[in-house]
Design an enzyme around this catalytic site. Structure first.
Site, PDB file in Angstrom:
ATOM      1  N   ARG A 179       0.832  -1.205   0.000  1.00 33.63           N
ATOM      2  CA  ARG A 179       0.000   0.000   0.000  1.00 33.63           C
ATOM      3  C   ARG A 179       0.865   1.253   0.000  1.00 33.63           C
ATOM      4  O   ARG A 179       1.976   1.256   0.525  1.00 33.63           O
ATOM      5  CB  ARG A 179      -0.906   0.003   1.247  1.00 33.63           C
ATOM      6  CG  ARG A 179      -1.877  -1.152   1.282  1.00 33.63           C
ATOM      7  CD  ARG A 179      -2.836  -1.141   0.104  1.00 33.63           C
ATOM      8  NE  ARG A 179      -3.752  -0.021   0.192  1.00 33.63           N
ATOM      9  CZ  ARG A 179      -4.908  -0.059   0.839  1.00 33.63           C
ATOM     10  NH1 ARG A 179      -5.299  -1.166   1.439  1.00 33.63           N
ATOM     11  NH2 ARG A 179      -5.683   0.999   0.889  1.00 33.63           N
ATOM     12  N   ASP A 206       7.971  -5.909   3.092  1.00 28.79           N
ATOM     13  CA  ASP A 206       7.024  -6.850   3.667  1.00 28.79           C
ATOM     14  C   ASP A 206       6.553  -8.045   2.829  1.00 28.79           C
ATOM     15  O   ASP A 206       6.885  -8.194   1.668  1.00 28.79           O
ATOM     16  CB  ASP A 206       5.830  -6.092   4.231  1.00 28.79           C
ATOM     17  CG  ASP A 206       5.517  -6.589   5.653  1.00 28.79           C
ATOM     18  OD1 ASP A 206       6.217  -7.502   6.118  1.00 28.79           O
ATOM     19  OD2 ASP A 206       4.593  -6.063   6.280  1.00 28.79           O
ATOM     20  N   HIS A 257       8.477  -6.951   7.853  1.00 28.00           N
ATOM     21  CA  HIS A 257       7.898  -6.321   9.044  1.00 28.00           C
ATOM     22  C   HIS A 257       7.307  -7.334  10.003  1.00 28.00           C
ATOM     23  O   HIS A 257       7.078  -7.031  11.168  1.00 28.00           O
ATOM     24  CB  HIS A 257       6.820  -5.311   8.627  1.00 28.00           C
ATOM     25  CG  HIS A 257       7.395  -4.090   7.985  1.00 28.00           C
ATOM     26  ND1 HIS A 257       7.525  -2.897   8.640  1.00 28.00           N
ATOM     27  CD2 HIS A 257       7.912  -3.891   6.757  1.00 28.00           C
ATOM     28  CE1 HIS A 257       8.081  -2.001   7.839  1.00 28.00           C
ATOM     29  NE2 HIS A 257       8.324  -2.589   6.682  1.00 28.00           N
ATOM     30  N   ASP A 291       4.033 -11.004  17.154  1.00 26.28           N
ATOM     31  CA  ASP A 291       4.047  -9.717  16.468  1.00 26.28           C
ATOM     32  C   ASP A 291       5.471  -9.442  15.991  1.00 26.28           C
ATOM     33  O   ASP A 291       6.419  -9.711  16.729  1.00 26.28           O
ATOM     34  CB  ASP A 291       3.629  -8.615  17.458  1.00 26.28           C
ATOM     35  CG  ASP A 291       2.787  -7.535  16.787  1.00 26.28           C
ATOM     36  OD1 ASP A 291       2.942  -7.357  15.571  1.00 26.28           O
ATOM     37  OD2 ASP A 291       2.001  -6.880  17.494  1.00 26.28           O
ATOM     38  N   LEU A 322       4.257  -1.494  17.316  1.00 26.09           N
ATOM     39  CA  LEU A 322       4.563  -0.069  17.447  1.00 26.09           C
ATOM     40  C   LEU A 322       3.766   0.584  18.562  1.00 26.09           C
ATOM     41  O   LEU A 322       4.186   1.605  19.106  1.00 26.09           O
ATOM     42  CB  LEU A 322       4.279   0.645  16.120  1.00 26.09           C
ATOM     43  CG  LEU A 322       5.119   0.132  14.947  1.00 26.09           C
ATOM     44  CD1 LEU A 322       4.785   0.909  13.681  1.00 26.09           C
ATOM     45  CD2 LEU A 322       6.608   0.258  15.257  1.00 26.09           C
ATOM     46  N   VAL A 323       2.619  -0.016  18.923  1.00 26.07           N
ATOM     47  CA  VAL A 323       1.804   0.574  19.978  1.00 26.07           C
ATOM     48  C   VAL A 323       2.624   0.674  21.267  1.00 26.07           C
ATOM     49  O   VAL A 323       2.580   1.691  21.970  1.00 26.07           O
ATOM     50  CB  VAL A 323       0.509  -0.248  20.181  1.00 26.07           C
ATOM     51  CG1 VAL A 323      -0.218   0.186  21.433  1.00 26.07           C
ATOM     52  CG2 VAL A 323      -0.397  -0.109  18.953  1.00 26.07           C
TER      53      VAL A 323
HETATM   54  P1  ADQ Z   1       0.692  -3.933  12.487  1.00 26.72           P
HETATM   55  O1  ADQ Z   1       0.329  -5.346  12.610  1.00 26.72           O
HETATM   56  O2  ADQ Z   1      -0.283  -3.081  11.828  1.00 26.72           O
HETATM   57  O3  ADQ Z   1       2.099  -3.736  11.731  1.00 26.72           O
HETATM   58  P2  ADQ Z   1       1.577  -2.349  14.907  1.00 26.72           P
HETATM   59  O4  ADQ Z   1       3.044  -2.376  14.910  1.00 26.72           O
HETATM   60  O5  ADQ Z   1       0.988  -2.485  16.247  1.00 26.72           O
HETATM   61  O6  ADQ Z   1       0.928  -3.497  14.035  1.00 26.72           O
HETATM   62  O7  ADQ Z   1       1.096  -0.986  14.286  1.00 26.72           O
HETATM   63  C1  ADQ Z   1      -0.236  -0.598  14.331  1.00 26.72           C
HETATM   64  C2  ADQ Z   1      -0.354   0.901  14.040  1.00 26.72           C
HETATM   65  O8  ADQ Z   1      -1.721   1.228  13.903  1.00 26.72           O
HETATM   66  C3  ADQ Z   1       0.181   1.760  15.162  1.00 26.72           C
HETATM   67  O9  ADQ Z   1       0.899   2.834  14.622  1.00 26.72           O
HETATM   68  C4  ADQ Z   1      -1.065   2.250  15.916  1.00 26.72           C
HETATM   69  O10 ADQ Z   1      -0.949   3.538  16.438  1.00 26.72           O
HETATM   70  C5  ADQ Z   1      -2.115   2.246  14.827  1.00 26.72           C
HETATM   71  N1  ADQ Z   1      -3.415   1.879  15.400  1.00 26.72           N
HETATM   72  C6  ADQ Z   1      -3.732   0.707  15.956  1.00 26.72           C
HETATM   73  N2  ADQ Z   1      -5.009   0.733  16.385  1.00 26.72           N
HETATM   74  C7  ADQ Z   1      -5.510   1.947  16.081  1.00 26.72           C
HETATM   75  C8  ADQ Z   1      -6.782   2.555  16.244  1.00 26.72           C
HETATM   76  N3  ADQ Z   1      -7.824   1.922  16.789  1.00 26.72           N
HETATM   77  N4  ADQ Z   1      -6.928   3.789  15.793  1.00 26.72           N
HETATM   78  C9  ADQ Z   1      -5.899   4.425  15.218  1.00 26.72           C
HETATM   79  N5  ADQ Z   1      -4.694   3.903  15.040  1.00 26.72           N
HETATM   80  C10 ADQ Z   1      -4.490   2.659  15.462  1.00 26.72           C
HETATM   81  C11 ADQ Z   1       3.129  -4.572  11.142  1.00 26.72           C
HETATM   82  C12 ADQ Z   1       3.614  -5.704  12.001  1.00 26.72           C
HETATM   83  C13 ADQ Z   1       4.113  -5.170  13.309  1.00 26.72           C
HETATM   84  C14 ADQ Z   1       5.204  -4.128  13.082  1.00 26.72           C
HETATM   85  C15 ADQ Z   1       4.747  -3.084  12.089  1.00 26.72           C
HETATM   86  C16 ADQ Z   1       5.865  -2.141  11.694  1.00 26.72           C
HETATM   87  O11 ADQ Z   1       2.584  -6.650  12.210  1.00 26.72           O
HETATM   88  O12 ADQ Z   1       4.605  -6.209  14.125  1.00 26.72           O
HETATM   89  O13 ADQ Z   1       5.502  -3.494  14.302  1.00 26.72           O
HETATM   90  O14 ADQ Z   1       4.263  -3.699  10.914  1.00 26.72           O
HETATM   91  O15 ADQ Z   1       6.978  -2.825  11.222  1.00 26.72           O
END
Ligand code: ADQ
Length: 733
Positions: A12, A143, A167, A375, A379-380
């Site tokens: 994306r 990815d 990722h 995971d 990033l959370v």
């Molecule tokens: P994701 O699986 O998408 O990413 P994560 O790293 O937690 O997981 O990132 C999620 C993002 O979405 C965060 O920036 C968070 O702030 C945002 N987000 C989550 N819930 C939200 C909500 N309800 N409203 C708004 N924003 C929200 C993949 C991999 C991860 C890896 C990342 C980056 O699965 O393990 O950390 O890529 O490499």
């Protein structure tokens, strides 16, 4: 950072195309990657290639919107027809690779049409990227959607610097082997100059799959395969902390949200969970652990709230719809069982929330409850920490998140152990302020330092190095210039050819006995060895019996067995290089090898006249390599003061006299005749380096395959060697 044009590729783009009022609208997807890559892409006049999130047929308004993306931002849309997009994204990427890489094999679905769509989508990405690969360009692929792209690009643009970052986690090899197209996937990745993983265990899992699936050895930091080197690196992704702290400080909406939530949750402690609604994120486990917490800690009733924010995700996939029902059910049960008219234990938000709301919750929550079942990073966890400068909270973190490797000051838990997770959360809620601060300060400094900018800079610097090394390798040992070699061969009056056998004229086989030469190879050797003015020898580590059986009838061909310890001129008798050699050492070394062979199923010992070899090609590859290391270490100590050496070859450890080496064959072959004016030596492993060393400067020395070498030239593999020899044999006629 060097300023080569950057081409970022991800499934994306930072923008998504949405239909609106009969026209089109652009939605911005924020996120660390866009923040990290955006400025670099812009600075280097680079581009970002990805799917716009929509497969509608082309119309004028759509084309104009996408044209604007490209003009103003350098975002290039790859068109995927609806059919391909669905089976590629929801199909192979998210129902095959995603569950398998996160180690949920029972959720894996594999359909060959999904695989076909995956290949097709990767091809379309490849074509789109190639339009932008100019000399000096660096391509950075992101990815699991694009695992085949590195090799596709490598085929089309051999000189491009290609990097890939995964990722999500890389699974243990036992799990990875379940994938029906496992070998294709690994080969796809090996087209890159640099492969980046979130953590060191991911990198190790990848190496172990290379070994088990492809039989491909690697080092901790690199793998040499198919004539190329791919660098490996563990590089945990970070966040752009200011994206959160600035919003918290400066955005009026954030201030307003903070005040609102503070009022709403007055007198209550907040546990915060923020995830995509994905089965890897462990929502049901967390909810059940929360129920345990309420059961074991009645004093928390009315005093604690779990705010669970869950962004809808991949809703067309049944597993996700099922998860949604499970979560809804658990939230209802807990609130029904424990709630009171003025206290709702779980506050469940099933949608994405604006950044301002998110940072307000981060700033307010007493505990961030981040417990994915698996995971890549998460990033959370890092975003929460970034927002806790003022009032330190506590991070409860799953040991199965990549982030756990760098966030030791968190309360690290096993999310499957719901009882202990509940205990940890209870302890976190009660943690004294000074300890909260000490832990949080350490975490925050690390999150700020290891940010997403440092991450991308380090990736690109390593990619530049890898690209430069590739250029150097090509210069240091060049591809054999066949036409020049042929011309020199033809022009020469007297020629000398010394050829290794295994790995040079034939590819490796499972056991030494299976490597019998095919008839056309025997014929080719005969044609070469009987050319006028030509002396030719086959030099092998094998026993004389093998060479005798296979090659004694080849006219004009001299043979050297056991690395030159035993020699035979064409039509002559075998003779030892050292007639007085003492073989009594074998009685001492053999029991040591037997001890190791006993411990290593599938391995065996080969006894030669002047050497002993332990073969482990059929053994478990990792165990075999490990035992070989230990064996060589022991033998080196044992043989230190003797004239014997322990040498590692391709899946063998060999003990032999130091004087028996392939270089000795050169003097023997040349003795008593005028010096040749064309000399050719070809070999593929360490023992052939002795040959290259003993050939005079100007000789045509050729190393087969990769790896450091003294040879002047390279050929990729045994078929290439045979094709070259065939050309030599035909050149005089
Ligand atoms: P994701 O699986 O998408 O990413 P994560 O790293 O937690 O997981 O990132 C999620 C993002 O979405 C965060 O920036 C968070 O702030 C945002 N987000 C989550 N819930 C939200 C909500 N309800 N409203 C708004 N924003 C929200 C993949 C991999 C991860 C890896 C990342 C980056 O699965 O393990 O950390 O890529 O490499």
């Amino acid at each position: 950072m060097a300023a080569g044009k950057l081409v970022v590729v991800s499934n994306r783009l930072p923008f998504t195309l949405r239909p609106a009022d009969g026209g089109w609208r652009t939605a911005r997807s924020s996120g660390g990657l866009a923040t990290a890559m955006g400025p670099t892409v812009a600075r280097t006049g680079g581009v970002w290639v990805g799917w716009p999130g929509d497969s509608s047929p082309e119309d004028a308004a759509r084309a104009s919107e996408l044209g604007r993306w490209r003009e103003e931002h350098g975002y290039v849309a790859v068109e995927l027809p609806g059919e391909v997009a669905g089976r590629f994204y929801e199909g192979y990427a998210n129902q095959t690779l995603w569950p398998l890489f996160h180690q949920f094999p029972t959720r894996l679905q594999f359909e060959s049409t999904g695989w076909d769509a995956y290949v097709e989508a990767n091809r379309r990405f490849c074509r789109a990227v190639l339009d932008h690969v100019t000399p000096g360009a660096r391509v950075w692929i992101h990815d699991y959607h694009l695992l085949l792209l590195p090799e596709m690009l490598r085929q089309a643009a051999p000189a491009a610097a290609i990097g890939f970052f995964l990722h999500i986690p890389f699974p243990a090899s036992e799990m990875f082997r379940i994938l029906p197209r496992r070998a294709e996937v690994l080969r796809g990745l090996l087209g890159a100059d640099l492969l980046g993983f979130q953590t060191f265990p991911d990198l190790q899992n990848f190496r172990s799959s290379l070994l088990r699936v492809l039989g491909q050895d690697s080092r901790m930091d690199r793998v040499a395969a198919h004539g190329r080197v791919t660098r490996l690196e563990a590089l945990p992704i970070g966040i752009a902390a200011e994206e959160f702290t600035d919003v918290l400080r400066e955005d009026a909406d954030a201030g307003e949200a903070l005040a609102r939530y503070r009022e709403r949750f007055r007198d209550r402690q907040i546990l915060l969970a923020v995830d995509r609604l994905d089965y890897t994120k462990g929502l049901p486990h967390r909810l059940r652990a929360f129920r345990r917490l309420l059961e074991r800690a009645p004093h928390l009733h009315g005093r604690v709230v779990l705010v669970q924010v869950a962004v809808p995700s991949r809703e067309n996939i049944e597993d996700y719809a099922q998860l949604r029902r499970t979560v809804n059910g658990l939230v209802g049960e807990i609130n029904g069982e424990f709630g009171t008219p003025d206290w709702t234990p779980v506050s469940y938000i099933h949608r994405g929330i604006p950044r301002a709301e998110l940072v307000a919750l981060y700033a307010l929550a007493d505990v961030a409850w981040v417990t994915p079942l698996r995971d890549g990073m998460n990033l959370v966890a890092k975003e929460y920490v970034a927002c806790r400068a003022e009032a330190p909270g506590v991070l409860v973190l799953s040991e199965f998140a990549g982030a756990a490797a760098e966030m030791g000051e968190a309360f690290v838990v096993n999310p499957y152990d719901e009882e202990r997770t509940a205990e940890a959360v209870e302890a976190a809620l009660a943690l004294p302020a000074d300890e909260r601060r000490a832990r949080m300060d350490a975490l925050r400094h690390r999150v700020q330092r290891n940010n997403v900018f440092a991450w991308s800079e380090r990736f690109l610097t390593t990619l530049d190095q890898a690209g430069a090394e590739r250029a150097l390798r090509v210069e240091g040992t060049a591809e054999l210039p066949r036409a020049d070699a042929l011309a020199a061969f033809r022009a020469a009056a007297r020629r000398m050819l010394v050829l290794d056998y295994d790995g040079t004229l034939v590819s490796f086989t499972a056991t030494p006995r299976q490597a019998a030469p095919p008839a056309d190879l025997v014929a080719l050797l005969g044609r070469l060895a009987t050319m006028p003015g030509t002396a030719m020898a086959l030099v092998s580590g094998r026993r004389r019996l093998d060479l005798e059986r296979w090659f004694s009838r080849v006219p004009g061909l001299a043979l050297a067995a056991e690395h030159g310890a035993l020699l035979k001129r064409a039509g002559g008798e075998w003779q030892p290089l050292r007639p007085d050699a003492d073989g009594s050492w074998k009685g001492v070394v053999l029991p040591v090898l037997e001890h190791y062979a006993d411990r290593t199923p599938g391995s065996f010992i080969e006894e030669k006249e002047h050497g002993l070899v332990w073969h482990y090609r059929l053994s478990d590859p990792e165990f075999g390599d490990w035992v070989a290391n230990e064996l060589v270490h022991n033998l080196e100590q044992m043989l230190a003061e003797t004239e014997r050496r322990a040498i590692r070859g391709h899946k063998v450890v060999e003990v032999r006299p130091a004087w028996a080496h392939k270089g000795a064959v050169v003097a023997w072959l040349e003795a008593g005749a005028p010096p040749p004016d064309f000399r050719l030596g070809i070999g593929d492993d360490r023992t052939d380096e002795d040959l290259f060393e003993h050939l005079p400067e100007g000789a045509w020395t050729v190393r087969v395959g990769q790896g450091p070498s003294r040879a002047r030239f390279r050929l990729p593999d045994a078929p290439a060697v045979r094709s070259f020899l065939d050309a030599l044999a035909s050149s005089l006629g």
